[in-house]
Each structure stands twice: as structure tokens, then as C-alpha cells.
Design a protein around this motif. Sequence first.
Motif, PDB file in Angstrom:
ATOM      1  N   ARG A  57       0.891  -1.228  -0.069  1.00 36.60           N
ATOM      2  CA  ARG A  57       0.144  -0.020  -0.160  1.00 36.60           C
ATOM      3  C   ARG A  57       0.820   1.211  -0.063  1.00 36.60           C
ATOM      4  NH1 ARG A  57      -5.440  -0.247   1.350  1.00 36.60           N
ATOM      5  NH2 ARG A  57      -6.603  -2.238   0.538  1.00 36.60           N
ATOM      6  N   THR A  58       0.461   2.446  -0.667  1.00 36.83           N
ATOM      7  CA  THR A  58       1.070   3.665  -0.569  1.00 36.83           C
ATOM      8  C   THR A  58       0.073   4.680   0.221  1.00 36.83           C
ATOM      9  OG1 THR A  58       2.243   3.293  -2.646  1.00 36.83           O
ATOM     10  CG2 THR A  58       1.921   5.470  -1.967  1.00 36.83           C
ATOM     11  N   MET A 139      10.906  -4.826   5.595  1.00 36.54           N
ATOM     12  CA  MET A 139      10.303  -6.102   6.148  1.00 36.54           C
ATOM     13  C   MET A 139       8.790  -6.184   5.772  1.00 36.54           C
ATOM     14  SD  MET A 139      12.105  -6.530   9.800  1.00 36.54           S
ATOM     15  CE  MET A 139      11.828  -4.932  10.215  1.00 36.54           C
ATOM     16  N   GLY A 140       8.176  -5.205   5.087  1.00 29.76           N
ATOM     17  CA  GLY A 140       6.834  -5.163   4.801  1.00 29.76           C
ATOM     18  C   GLY A 140       5.804  -4.989   5.858  1.00 29.76           C
ATOM     19  N   PHE A 141       6.344  -4.388   7.033  1.00 28.59           N
ATOM     20  CA  PHE A 141       5.416  -3.946   7.994  1.00 28.59           C
ATOM     21  C   PHE A 141       4.677  -2.577   7.789  1.00 28.59           C
ATOM     22  CE2 PHE A 141       7.965  -7.139  10.664  1.00 28.59           C
ATOM     23  CZ  PHE A 141       7.194  -8.185  10.240  1.00 28.59           C
ATOM     24  N   SER A 142       5.329  -1.913   6.839  1.00 23.95           N
ATOM     25  CA  SER A 142       4.939  -0.451   6.544  1.00 23.95           C
ATOM     26  C   SER A 142       4.542  -0.355   5.204  1.00 23.95           C
ATOM     27  CB  SER A 142       6.174   0.480   7.210  1.00 23.95           C
ATOM     28  OG  SER A 142       5.586   1.745   6.892  1.00 23.95           O
ATOM     29  N   VAL A 143       3.357   0.571   5.352  1.00 22.66           N
ATOM     30  CA  VAL A 143       3.004   0.975   3.983  1.00 22.66           C
ATOM     31  C   VAL A 143       4.112   1.970   3.398  1.00 22.66           C
ATOM     32  CG1 VAL A 143       0.431   0.917   4.593  1.00 22.66           C
ATOM     33  CG2 VAL A 143       1.948   3.103   4.744  1.00 22.66           C
ATOM     34  N   TYR A 207      -2.067   3.806  10.314  1.00 25.84           N
ATOM     35  CA  TYR A 207      -2.443   3.640   8.711  1.00 25.84           C
ATOM     36  C   TYR A 207      -1.144   3.455   8.175  1.00 25.84           C
ATOM     37  CZ  TYR A 207      -0.812   8.453   8.679  1.00 25.84           C
ATOM     38  OH  TYR A 207      -0.096   9.614   8.715  1.00 25.84           O
ATOM     39  N   GLN A 208      -0.017   3.903   8.927  1.00 21.96           N
ATOM     40  CA  GLN A 208       1.360   3.763   8.288  1.00 21.96           C
ATOM     41  C   GLN A 208       2.035   2.250   8.638  1.00 21.96           C
ATOM     42  OE1 GLN A 208       3.709   6.759  10.036  1.00 21.96           O
ATOM     43  NE2 GLN A 208       2.597   8.390   9.659  1.00 21.96           N
ATOM     44  N   GLY A 209       1.101   1.454   9.295  1.00 21.10           N
ATOM     45  CA  GLY A 209       1.733  -0.057   9.399  1.00 21.10           C
ATOM     46  C   GLY A 209       1.986  -0.006  10.965  1.00 21.10           C
TER      47      GLY A 209
END
Length: 262
Positions: A57-58, A139-143, A207-209
Amino acid sequence: MRAESDAPGESELTDRERLAIRIEIAIVLTVTFGVSGISAALSLLDSALAPGGVGGRTVALNASRSEHSLIDLLFQLLGVLRLAGWAALGLYLLWRSGIGPRLIGLGRFRPHADGLPGLALAAIIGVPGLGLYLAAHAMGFSVTIVPSALDEHWWRLPALILAACANSFAEEILVVAYLITRLRRLGWTENSALFASALLRGSYHLYQGLGGGLGNLVMGLIFGRYWQRTNRLWPLILAHATIDAVAYIGYTALRGHVSWLP
């Protein structure tokens, strides 16, 4: 540790007064950051359930709202006005209860006593925060966060600075000064009020992860404790505005020129 032990209105509350404060807090959070926290949590869940996961997501923090420059500018200014109104609401409610701006650390700004600590806090939070974001994103934990997606208008730079300042005033006045002061009045301990404030700050950044939520929770603990010990709010406002302004303007300047920026 209580910075406002000499503030007006420290007498024992009646049951009616306690209920009134609880209702006030609920209303303030409903129209400001409380609902934002619920919305951010839902956004995180939605991202996690999406095919690409959170990392796919962005999120744009400052996006253009219209193809017409003047209308877009007015939309940006409306966002600033809304945040200013939130800050004013917190100040007004505290003032109505006998706690003016000076008693929460918003007296005369002192460059040495407020400016230097503010810049130090900005560095303490901002540099590790950037590292945490980059690690969480890898690591894919944050947009993917886009601090500024405004079109190249002549007003883009001042609009970003105004947005940074508005975010700072609204969050530090409501989430730190207002909420902790009100929870103190209800008899909460300093640690429990601090954690509630930090948890709220972390929630509306979800919303940022998970990385964004955790990083802002830590920021809330540090900022809240600093205010509890010093009763100076200006350093928090300056630090927060500096962090946001550097993120907004730095991203605009570095986008497409460095490989490490998502």
C-alpha cells in the motif's frame, strides 16, 4: 513529578463533575484524534487483508485535492484550519476550567529554554524514526509513505510548512497537554495518563503500518514525559513541526534522486 500541582481546580471532584469531564474527553476525542485512531486501525486491517499486504500500500500525507491550483490551495488551507480549530478547542476547554495557556507551558517562547530542547527532541525522534520506517518498510510491516504528493504549485512549500505547524499544534495541545491534564483531574497517575496519551498518538498513525504506530507510541512516551517533567509545551511543538517539515520538504527534494527512499 506533577507539573501542574498548583493549577486551579485541584479540589475533590463530585460525581457529577467526574462525569462531565469524562463526557468532555469522549466528545473531544470523537471529533478529533479518537475517531482518527479507529479509522487508522481499520485502514491497517484493510491493508493487511489486501493481496499485496501492508507493504503493497501507498499512503500520501499531503495530496493534491483539485486540478485547479487555487482550489487545491484552498483545500490545503482548510485542512490547516481544521487542525487549528482542534488545537483551539483544547485550549478553550482548559481555559474554561481555569487552566490558561501559561499553565500548560504555552507562555512566552524562550529561544534558549524552548528552542534548543525542541531541536534536540526533533533529532532524538526524527533520525531513529526514519531508520525504523525504512526497516519496517523493507520487512513489509509499513506502507509506502509519500509525505508530499502536492503538484508543483508556487504555494507548495509554504503549504507544507503550514501543514507541519498545524499538525504539531493540534497533536501536542490535544494529545499531550489537554488529555494528560484532564486525566490528572480524574485522579489518574502520571504513568497511566502518559501511557493513554502515547497509545492515542500511536493509534491514529496505524495507517502507516505497525512500525508507524509503534514509533509514534514511543514518541508519545518521550514527549509526554518531557512535558510532565518540565511543563513546557513549546519544545514539543517545535520538535514536531521540525520533524514534519523536514519529512515533507525533504521528500519533495530527494524523491527520485536517492535509491534508499521508497
